[in-house]
Design an enzyme around this catalytic site. Structure first.
Site, short mmCIF file in Angstrom:
data_model
loop_
_atom_site.label_atom_id
_atom_site.label_comp_id
_atom_site.label_asym_id
_atom_site.label_seq_id
_atom_site.Cartn_x
_atom_site.Cartn_y
_atom_site.Cartn_z
N LYS A 11 0.83 -1.21 0.00
CA LYS A 11 0.00 0.00 0.00
C LYS A 11 0.88 1.27 0.00
O LYS A 11 2.09 1.21 0.23
CB LYS A 11 -0.93 -0.04 1.22
CG LYS A 11 -1.95 -1.21 1.16
CD LYS A 11 -2.93 -1.15 2.32
CE LYS A 11 -3.96 -2.27 2.26
NZ LYS A 11 -4.97 -2.16 3.35
N TYR A 51 -12.33 -2.40 -3.86
CA TYR A 51 -12.84 -2.58 -2.50
C TYR A 51 -14.38 -2.53 -2.45
O TYR A 51 -14.95 -2.24 -1.39
CB TYR A 51 -12.24 -1.52 -1.57
CG TYR A 51 -10.85 -1.87 -1.07
CD1 TYR A 51 -10.63 -3.02 -0.29
CD2 TYR A 51 -9.75 -1.07 -1.34
CE1 TYR A 51 -9.36 -3.34 0.19
CE2 TYR A 51 -8.48 -1.38 -0.86
CZ TYR A 51 -8.30 -2.53 -0.10
OH TYR A 51 -7.04 -2.84 0.38
N PHE A 59 -15.63 2.73 7.06
CA PHE A 59 -14.25 3.13 6.73
C PHE A 59 -14.00 3.21 5.22
O PHE A 59 -12.88 3.51 4.80
CB PHE A 59 -13.25 2.18 7.39
CG PHE A 59 -13.43 0.72 7.02
CD1 PHE A 59 -12.95 0.21 5.82
CD2 PHE A 59 -14.05 -0.16 7.89
CE1 PHE A 59 -13.10 -1.12 5.47
CE2 PHE A 59 -14.21 -1.51 7.57
CZ PHE A 59 -13.74 -1.98 6.35
N THR A 93 -5.09 -7.08 10.73
CA THR A 93 -5.45 -5.83 10.04
C THR A 93 -4.97 -4.60 10.82
O THR A 93 -4.43 -3.66 10.25
CB THR A 93 -6.99 -5.76 9.88
OG1 THR A 93 -7.44 -6.99 9.30
CG2 THR A 93 -7.39 -4.59 9.01
N ASN A 114 -2.00 0.36 6.66
CA ASN A 114 -1.51 -0.90 7.23
C ASN A 114 -0.65 -1.72 6.27
O ASN A 114 -0.62 -2.95 6.33
CB ASN A 114 -2.66 -1.71 7.83
CG ASN A 114 -3.67 -2.16 6.79
OD1 ASN A 114 -3.56 -1.82 5.62
ND2 ASN A 114 -4.66 -2.93 7.22
N HIS A 117 -2.03 -5.45 1.48
CA HIS A 117 -3.31 -6.16 1.28
C HIS A 117 -2.97 -7.57 0.84
O HIS A 117 -2.00 -7.79 0.12
CB HIS A 117 -4.13 -5.49 0.18
CG HIS A 117 -5.22 -6.39 -0.35
ND1 HIS A 117 -6.43 -6.53 0.28
CD2 HIS A 117 -5.25 -7.25 -1.40
CE1 HIS A 117 -7.16 -7.43 -0.37
NE2 HIS A 117 -6.46 -7.88 -1.41
N GLU A 128 -9.48 -10.91 -7.66
CA GLU A 128 -8.52 -9.80 -7.48
C GLU A 128 -7.35 -9.91 -8.46
O GLU A 128 -6.86 -8.90 -8.97
CB GLU A 128 -8.01 -9.79 -6.04
CG GLU A 128 -9.10 -9.39 -5.05
CD GLU A 128 -8.66 -9.45 -3.60
OE1 GLU A 128 -9.49 -9.15 -2.73
OE2 GLU A 128 -7.48 -9.77 -3.32
P1 RTP Z 1 -6.89 -6.15 3.27
O1 RTP Z 1 -8.24 -6.49 2.66
O2 RTP Z 1 -6.40 -4.76 2.92
O3 RTP Z 1 -5.88 -7.22 3.02
O4 RTP Z 1 -7.04 -6.13 4.86
P2 RTP Z 1 -7.87 -7.12 5.78
O5 RTP Z 1 -8.44 -8.24 4.98
O6 RTP Z 1 -6.98 -7.45 6.92
O7 RTP Z 1 -9.03 -6.17 6.28
P3 RTP Z 1 -10.50 -5.92 5.65
O8 RTP Z 1 -11.48 -6.22 6.71
O9 RTP Z 1 -10.63 -6.61 4.33
O10 RTP Z 1 -10.49 -4.35 5.43
C1 RTP Z 1 -9.86 -3.78 4.30
C2 RTP Z 1 -9.02 -2.60 4.74
O11 RTP Z 1 -9.87 -1.58 5.24
C3 RTP Z 1 -9.23 -0.92 6.32
N1 RTP Z 1 -10.02 -1.05 7.52
N2 RTP Z 1 -10.23 -0.07 8.31
N3 RTP Z 1 -11.07 1.56 10.46
C4 RTP Z 1 -11.43 0.29 10.42
O12 RTP Z 1 -12.11 -0.24 11.28
C5 RTP Z 1 -10.97 -0.52 9.32
N4 RTP Z 1 -11.24 -1.79 9.14
C6 RTP Z 1 -10.63 -2.13 7.99
C7 RTP Z 1 -7.89 -1.55 6.53
O13 RTP Z 1 -6.89 -0.79 5.86
C8 RTP Z 1 -8.04 -2.91 5.87
O14 RTP Z 1 -6.80 -3.40 5.44
MG MG Z 2 -9.59 -7.97 3.22
#
Ligand code: RTP
Ligand code: MG
Length: 141
Positions: A11, A51, A59, A93, A114, A117, A128
């Protein structure tokens, strides 16, 4: 375990920190091969489409603006159990909750910025990967 492919994005925060090489070393150290890669600046439409599953989440807007705040490095990783292996390398995350030694624990600043991804399942990985790479630009080896 089966050979899988997963979509990884370094990212904008991690690209800005100049740690692409350090993150690639972790993929390689875990036996994951980079079989496709491109650096790009996502447009707002790109980020919203990528996304789309999160579009109703509170968010979403912040996530999209962060993802277009600078270039990202996008790659396909291939290897045994690549999807889960990459998720393990990434860590939780929220970097505050990520295990020591994970990419997010070491390079991420916040739950928004973070660092990486990674696809979360075989079905999302296929979608994806196709979003960013035509088959002719993927070099399985
Ligand atoms: P990613 O998709 O980026 O690999 O991350 P992830 O699976 O660990 O998390 P996901 O639930 O898919 O959320 C995608 C991205 O959104 C942001 N996020 N912000 N503020 C919040 O509560 C929150 N929750 C998620 C994070 O940047 C996350 O990587
Ligand atoms: Mg995710």
């Amino acid at each position: 375990m089966a050979i899988e492919r997963t979509l990884s994005i370094i990212k904008p925060d991690a690209v800005a920190k100049n740690v692409i090489g350090q993150i690639y070393s972790r993929f390689e150290g875990a036996g994951l091969k980079v079989i496709a890669a491109r650096m790009m600046q996502l447009s707002q439409a790109d980020a919203e489409a990528f996304y789309a599953v999160h579009k109703e989440r509170p968010f979403f807007k912040d996530l999209v603006s962060f993802m277009i705040s600078g270039p990202v490095m996008v790659q396909v990783l291939e290897g045994e159990g690549a999807i889960l292996k990459n998720r393990d390398l990434m860590g939780a995350t929220d970097p505050k909750k990520a295990d020591k030694g994970t990419i997010r624990a070491d390079f991420a600043d916040s739950i928004d910025a973070n660092a990486v991804h990674g696809s979360d399942a075989a079905e999302t990985a296929a979608v994806e990967i196709a979003f960013f790479f035509p088959a002719m630009n993927i070099h399985s080896r």
